[in-house]
Design a protein around this motif. Sequence first.
Motif, PDB file in Angstrom:
ATOM      1  N   LEU A 380       0.873  -1.166   0.000  1.00  0.00           N
ATOM      2  CA  LEU A 380       0.000   0.000   0.000  1.00  0.00           C
ATOM      3  C   LEU A 380       0.913   1.219   0.000  1.00  0.00           C
ATOM      4  O   LEU A 380       1.853   1.298   0.789  1.00  0.00           O
ATOM      5  CB  LEU A 380      -0.898   0.002   1.245  1.00  0.00           C
ATOM      6  N   LEU A 381       0.650   2.179  -0.894  1.00  0.00           N
ATOM      7  CA  LEU A 381       1.560   3.297  -1.123  1.00  0.00           C
ATOM      8  C   LEU A 381       0.932   4.607  -0.682  1.00  0.00           C
ATOM      9  O   LEU A 381      -0.228   4.889  -1.010  1.00  0.00           O
ATOM     10  CB  LEU A 381       1.924   3.387  -2.611  1.00  0.00           C
ATOM     11  N   PHE A 398       3.443   0.222   2.904  1.00  0.00           N
ATOM     12  CA  PHE A 398       2.984  -0.736   3.916  1.00  0.00           C
ATOM     13  C   PHE A 398       2.800  -2.086   3.234  1.00  0.00           C
ATOM     14  O   PHE A 398       2.182  -2.173   2.165  1.00  0.00           O
ATOM     15  CB  PHE A 398       1.670  -0.273   4.539  1.00  0.00           C
ATOM     16  N   GLU A 399       3.314  -3.124   3.853  1.00  0.00           N
ATOM     17  CA  GLU A 399       3.264  -4.461   3.264  1.00  0.00           C
ATOM     18  C   GLU A 399       1.858  -5.044   3.346  1.00  0.00           C
ATOM     19  O   GLU A 399       1.264  -5.134   4.424  1.00  0.00           O
ATOM     20  CB  GLU A 399       4.232  -5.395   3.996  1.00  0.00           C
ATOM     21  N   PHE A 434      -5.335  -2.173   9.225  1.00  0.00           N
ATOM     22  CA  PHE A 434      -5.292  -0.777   9.656  1.00  0.00           C
ATOM     23  C   PHE A 434      -3.820  -0.403   9.842  1.00  0.00           C
ATOM     24  O   PHE A 434      -3.093  -1.090  10.562  1.00  0.00           O
ATOM     25  CB  PHE A 434      -6.013  -0.594  10.995  1.00  0.00           C
ATOM     26  N   PHE A 435      -3.405   0.688   9.218  1.00  0.00           N
ATOM     27  CA  PHE A 435      -2.023   1.154   9.347  1.00  0.00           C
ATOM     28  C   PHE A 435      -1.999   2.588   9.865  1.00  0.00           C
ATOM     29  O   PHE A 435      -2.803   3.423   9.454  1.00  0.00           O
ATOM     30  CB  PHE A 435      -1.291   1.099   8.001  1.00  0.00           C
ATOM     31  N   ALA A 440       7.052   4.897  11.287  1.00  0.00           N
ATOM     32  CA  ALA A 440       8.072   4.445  10.346  1.00  0.00           C
ATOM     33  C   ALA A 440       8.236   2.931  10.394  1.00  0.00           C
ATOM     34  O   ALA A 440       8.676   2.314   9.420  1.00  0.00           O
ATOM     35  CB  ALA A 440       9.396   5.144  10.642  1.00  0.00           C
ATOM     36  N   SER A 441       7.908   2.317  11.531  1.00  0.00           N
ATOM     37  CA  SER A 441       8.020   0.862  11.660  1.00  0.00           C
ATOM     38  C   SER A 441       6.852   0.337  12.485  1.00  0.00           C
ATOM     39  O   SER A 441       6.216   1.090  13.232  1.00  0.00           O
ATOM     40  CB  SER A 441       9.343   0.478  12.337  1.00  0.00           C
TER      41      SER A 441
END
Length: 484
Positions: A380-381, A398-399, A434-435, A440-441
């Motif tokens: 996801l960009l 995001f992976e 959900f991100f 950053a990590s």
Amino acid sequence: MAAVWQQVLAVDARYNAYRTSNFPQFRTQYIRRRSQLLRENAKGGFDPLLRHQYLRLRSLLLGLRYGPLSEQSSFRAHSNSIRSSRTTLDRMEDFEDDLRAQGPRGHRRSVSRGSYQLQAQLNRVVYEEKSPGSLVPTSAAEASRAMAGDTTLSENYAFAGMYHIFDQHVDEAVPKVQFANDDRNRLACCSLDGTVSLFQLVPTPPCVLRVLRGHSRGITDFAWSLSNDVIVTTSLDATMRIWATEDGKCIREIPDPDISELLCCVFQPMNNNLTVVGNSKQNVHVMNISTGKKVKGGSSKLTGRVLALSFDAPGRILWAGDDRGSIFSFLFDMATGKLTKAKRLVVNEGSSITSISARSWISREARDPSLLVNACVNKLLLYRVVDNEGALQLKRTFEIHQSSNPVRSIFCPLMSFRQGACVVTGSEDMCVYFFDVERASRAMVNKLQGHSAAVLDVSFNCDESLLASSDARGMVIVWRREQK
């Protein structure tokens, strides 16, 4: 009374981009202060006739000052068509307005809606100077976190479980699911079985209000008008249809100008008489749904099949993504509907761009205009919009699992002073993610499991109490947020 001042405020919000266009902080302060004053006045009640007269007069004066922004805001209605500014004016406004009522040393004046339990914390708020005349809380603002419920993002987006499951489209993919604008309880989804279902979630039990039938092939995309009185659908049968949501009747059928499969659509935010569609012959067209005709100068060609479309909030920039991995930006002429090609970004050659979502601010801590993009690259960009022509700069990835399916994602609709900001996406591993875009990590804050196929789309209602997700086998799940 809340609906009254929201309508009045929305009139100002439509014109807000034209006020001191080079000073977005001032525009934000103006709308917040306007909201505060309207809420105070609403306590005394409104005469319905006086309210309508005021709205007409206010619109006329703003139109004379800044020029007409559009014709009708939607195909069938004007007075109810203006969407309220809930994206940026949420329940945190009261707190921010109260802070501005303090003196320069942070001493609090009397505030009618304040919480006395937060008195000590309010006197310890730390500010960070962002620009002249604009103050926002830093990460050390204890009061802002307390007003947000003193919860983490993970806690805020915890869900108690499934609220309801709709399975009438089983065995045919549901590529799009979306709540009505500024609505908690109305939901729609389209299916490759050629129908659209409209749901009512409250009162319980949830039910199917009506099913829209008429397309001869699968429906690829749909969009609610701002006033929710009209739905536009695009289909593999090379037509778009205009539907009245009140009775489910088809108002108009419009053939694609290229007689090609239509794959996506989006309303022009400031003029719902105009809808942009993308087709399998690599073309983008601006269509006037009142006349059923293509707008002169409103067409352009991409490098591949057009799969995703999104406007910025003022409706001045349109982004379009294709199945060759490119995102194009277009400048939209508000007066004529003409499209002018501006920028092109190749995300990954040959990887389909399946979803584009624009947001002016991600959060009150991250104020850059941003674009959320799904591409078939198992990520996801998140992009930053870097200029007035829609050029993009990659900010974070995001992976997720996405290599072939048309997966979509969204920004969470509400903003608050809580640290961080969330986006939600489907995934081919049958999960909803959900991100926190500010991390950053270890950015994942929640993961929902329950689908038995790739999750294609997700949608929040206006207050984030419910989340809907749809999958490649036709299942629609409505999730309920855990109540604290």
